[in-house]
Design an enzyme around this catalytic site. Structure first.
Site, mmCIF file in Angstrom:
data_model
loop_
_atom_site.group_PDB
_atom_site.id
_atom_site.type_symbol
_atom_site.label_atom_id
_atom_site.label_comp_id
_atom_site.label_asym_id
_atom_site.label_seq_id
_atom_site.Cartn_x
_atom_site.Cartn_y
_atom_site.Cartn_z
ATOM 1 N N SER A 96 6.564 6.794 30.664
ATOM 2 C CA SER A 96 7.843 7.487 30.815
ATOM 3 C C SER A 96 8.222 8.146 29.486
ATOM 4 O O SER A 96 7.409 8.851 28.898
ATOM 5 C CB SER A 96 8.909 6.501 31.311
ATOM 6 O OG SER A 96 10.056 7.158 31.775
ATOM 7 N N ASP A 212 7.209 10.045 42.518
ATOM 8 C CA ASP A 212 7.714 9.338 41.337
ATOM 9 C C ASP A 212 9.216 9.070 41.421
ATOM 10 O O ASP A 212 9.682 7.971 41.164
ATOM 11 C CB ASP A 212 7.390 10.150 40.078
ATOM 12 C CG ASP A 212 7.816 9.460 38.808
ATOM 13 O OD1 ASP A 212 7.030 8.671 38.270
ATOM 14 O OD2 ASP A 212 8.949 9.713 38.341
ATOM 15 N N HIS A 267 8.358 5.564 40.266
ATOM 16 C CA HIS A 267 8.308 5.569 38.813
ATOM 17 C C HIS A 267 8.109 4.175 38.225
ATOM 18 O O HIS A 267 7.365 4.016 37.257
ATOM 19 C CB HIS A 267 9.592 6.187 38.258
ATOM 20 C CG HIS A 267 9.544 6.471 36.788
ATOM 21 N ND1 HIS A 267 8.724 7.433 36.237
ATOM 22 C CD2 HIS A 267 10.199 5.905 35.742
ATOM 23 C CE1 HIS A 267 8.877 7.451 34.923
ATOM 24 N NE2 HIS A 267 9.760 6.531 34.599
#
Length: 286
Positions: A96, A212, A267
């Site tokens: 991330s 995601d 995610h």
């Protein structure tokens, strides 16, 4: 600084004989080293004896401070690791926000020891969207967030440093102190170094997927982004690639750029699901 799992200095020296390179992991926004624990464990299960350095700084709300401040501190930690492994080098995984900041760490470290860099669902071309924004700033909306982020106050935040509003490219270039520079969109005295440092890599692995739900557009994980008409421009058609600003075209033409798209992964699953880790991460850890 960083957490070394299962290792004293003596054990680190012994581990140099093991086939697998050490791994440096950089966590994401609003989390910390503990959130990467499953990934650490899985790496060591599949590749026994791997030394893993799990970057501990800037956990929680501290991950929102200025990106350059975080990058410099992470650089100092990575250098300590590289000093321990000057010959075989290491691999690096950034998740991330940590993938974007980790990439910048390499760019300010011209003689880094990283062989493979894995960007795991990271906003490499920036971020623009309500879903992500509301996780951190519930009262903001993407349409007007530029009023905060494109200001001196907004540039004190990591999110503001890579907020890329396609409706206000002029303000982005005027105010953003981070992303347009590490992407060499705006020239600086370090532009050549930023490119050459990435070309030191044996491999760059860019991982992301359409489900995601946080990185927006999700293709930013592959250095693709919205154009002025709000259409996502494929990497090969974007100027960062065609003009080879940071070496992506060179990496691809030499077989060192790996772009991975995987569907049905949210995610928060990329680093917490064994089959995903085994499929998109482990094959690149040598």
């Amino acid at each position: 600084m960083f957490r070394t799992l299962g290792a004293t200095v003596l054990l680190l020296k012994i581990s140099l004989t093991i086939a697998y390179r050490p791994v440096f992991i950089y966590h994401g926004i609003l989390t910390g080293a503990d959130s990467m624990g499953h990934l650490v464990n899985r790496i060591q299960e599949v590749h026994p004896g791997t030394v893993v350095y799990n970057f501990e700084r800037f956990g929680g709300w501290a991950s929102l401070i200025n990106a350059w401040h975080q990058v410099q501190a992470a650089h100092d930690n990575l250098k300590l690791v590289c000093d321990l492994h000057p010959d075989e080098g290491i691999n690096m995984i950034g998740y991330s926000q940590g993938g974007l900041l980790g990439r910048a760490v390499l760019q300010i470290y011209p003689d880094h020891c990283v062989k493979t860099f894995i960007s795991l669902s990271s906003p490499q071309a920036g971020q623009f969207g309500d879903d992500f924004l509301h996780l951190i700033f519930p009262s903001l909306v993407a349409r007007t967030a530029y009023e905060l982020f494109y200001s001196r106050v907004g540039q004190d935040t990591s999110v503001g440093n890579y907020w890329n509003d396609p409706h206000h490219p002029d303000l982005y270039e005027q105010y953003s102190i981070f992303l347009p520079y590490v992407n060499n969109q705006l020239p600086s005295v370090n532009s050549t170094q930023y490119r050459e440092a990435l070309l030191r890599l044996n491999r760059m692995v860019l991982i992301g997927g359409p489900d995601d739900g946080v990185i927006t557009p999700w293709q930013s994980s592959h250095f693709s982004f919205f154009d002025e008409k709000y259409h996502v421009l494929p990497l090969e058609e974007s100027v960062i690639y065609t003009e080879d600003w940071i070496g992506l075209k060179t990496l691809q033409e030499s077989g060192r750029l790996h772009i991975i798209e995987r569907q049905h992964v949210r995610h928060y699953q990329w680093h917490r699901t064994n089959d995903v880790i085994d499929d998109v991460i482990m094959p690149y850890l040598d």
